[in-house]
Design a protein around this motif. Structure first.
Motif, PDB file in Angstrom:
ATOM      1  N   ARG A 174      32.255  92.772   0.808  1.00  0.00           N
ATOM      2  CA  ARG A 174      32.622  91.325   1.552  1.00  0.00           C
ATOM      3  C   ARG A 174      31.615  90.137   1.629  1.00  0.00           C
ATOM      4  O   ARG A 174      31.866  89.359   1.481  1.00  0.00           O
ATOM      5  N   ARG A 175      30.367  90.643   1.739  1.00  0.00           N
ATOM      6  CA  ARG A 175      29.251  89.555   1.662  1.00  0.00           C
ATOM      7  C   ARG A 175      29.207  89.156   0.240  1.00  0.00           C
ATOM      8  O   ARG A 175      28.846  87.797   0.054  1.00  0.00           O
ATOM      9  N   ARG A 189      31.527  88.621  -1.812  1.00  0.00           N
ATOM     10  CA  ARG A 189      32.780  87.776  -1.846  1.00  0.00           C
ATOM     11  C   ARG A 189      32.288  86.373  -1.071  1.00  0.00           C
ATOM     12  O   ARG A 189      32.722  85.337  -1.866  1.00  0.00           O
ATOM     13  N   GLU A 190      31.984  86.577  -0.137  1.00  0.00           N
ATOM     14  CA  GLU A 190      31.553  85.360   0.653  1.00  0.00           C
ATOM     15  C   GLU A 190      30.433  84.431   0.188  1.00  0.00           C
ATOM     16  O   GLU A 190      30.733  83.195   0.118  1.00  0.00           O
ATOM     17  N   GLU A 202      31.841  98.652   1.690  1.00  0.00           N
ATOM     18  CA  GLU A 202      32.585  97.529   2.145  1.00  0.00           C
ATOM     19  C   GLU A 202      31.827  96.139   2.656  1.00  0.00           C
ATOM     20  O   GLU A 202      32.363  95.053   2.325  1.00  0.00           O
ATOM     21  N   LEU A 203      31.027  96.365   3.393  1.00  0.00           N
ATOM     22  CA  LEU A 203      30.190  95.245   3.992  1.00  0.00           C
ATOM     23  C   LEU A 203      29.502  94.524   2.662  1.00  0.00           C
ATOM     24  O   LEU A 203      29.475  93.233   2.657  1.00  0.00           O
TER      25      LEU A 203
END
Length: 204
Positions: free
Chosen positions: A154-155, A157-158, A150-151
């Motif tokens: 998220r990274r 996508r950022e 998940e991390l």
């Protein structure tokens, strides 16, 4: 009169069904333990009347300890909870003691070997006919790897969003963005940049 045994009395009982039941129960427990190990899910039950605990084999493995470890008690498992998560861990545990509904909770533990893991716990209270909580049933799952994925997502996508923000001004100047080309405020800018580029290329 001489004290010698002359007769023997005994009984014979058919225990076939009892043995079948015990075998089925043992197989059921073995299958449950096998399934929990594959899924990385441990479980425990607590009798809220007697205070007696019962932990599955996988629960021990999740905490990095052996079933026969003399330290394996409730206080020791609590000591493995990450210091920063211990207060939240205690708050949720106290709800069970009060017979209140218990929300799911994620918390970190530090195993005896120093490895840090993230556990997800869900609890359910079993009540008697009068509505009193008499038993606590809970499951714990190691979600460390899922959190890592998940991390990373998220990274990613950022980083993608950051790259798009950096790309937008270039598109606005080069006219690649249809919205920018059709925007009245951007057309003069594009014409001016294009004129400058033309003059630069035409100059000797």
């Amino acid at each position: 009169e001489s004290g010698k045994a002359t007769r023997m009395f005994g009984t014979v009982q058919d225990i076939t069904e009892r043995m079948r039941t015990e075998l089925a129960l043992r197989r059921s427990r073995e299958n449950l333990a096998h399934s929990q190990r594959i899924a990385g899910i441990g479980s425990f039950e607590r009798d809220l009347v007697t205070g007696k605990w019962e932990w599955s084999d996988e629960l021990y493995r999740l905490h990095g300890i052996e079933r026969n470890d003399p330290r394996a008690d409730v206080a020791y498992l609590r000591s493995l909870v990450h210091p920063e998560d211990r207060e939240r861990f205690d708050e949720v545990r106290n709800l069970a003691a009060k017979g209140e509904s218990i929300p799911p909770v994620d918390f970190r533990i530090i195993r005896p070997d120093g490895a840090e893991r993230i556990l997800h716990r869900e609890c359910e209270l079993v009540r008697d006919a009068d509505g009193n909580a008499v038993r606590l049933v809970a499951t714990l799952q190691d979600i460390t790897e899922r959190r890592k994925v998940e991390l990373e997502v998220r990274r990613s996508r950022e980083n993608m969003a950051r790259a798009q923000r950096l790309e937008y001004p270039i598109d606005a100047i080069s006219g690649k963005s249809e919205d920018c080309v059709n925007s009245p405020c951007n057309q003069p800018l594009g014409q001016e940049v294009g004129h400058c580029l033309f003059c630069h290329c035409a100059s000797p």
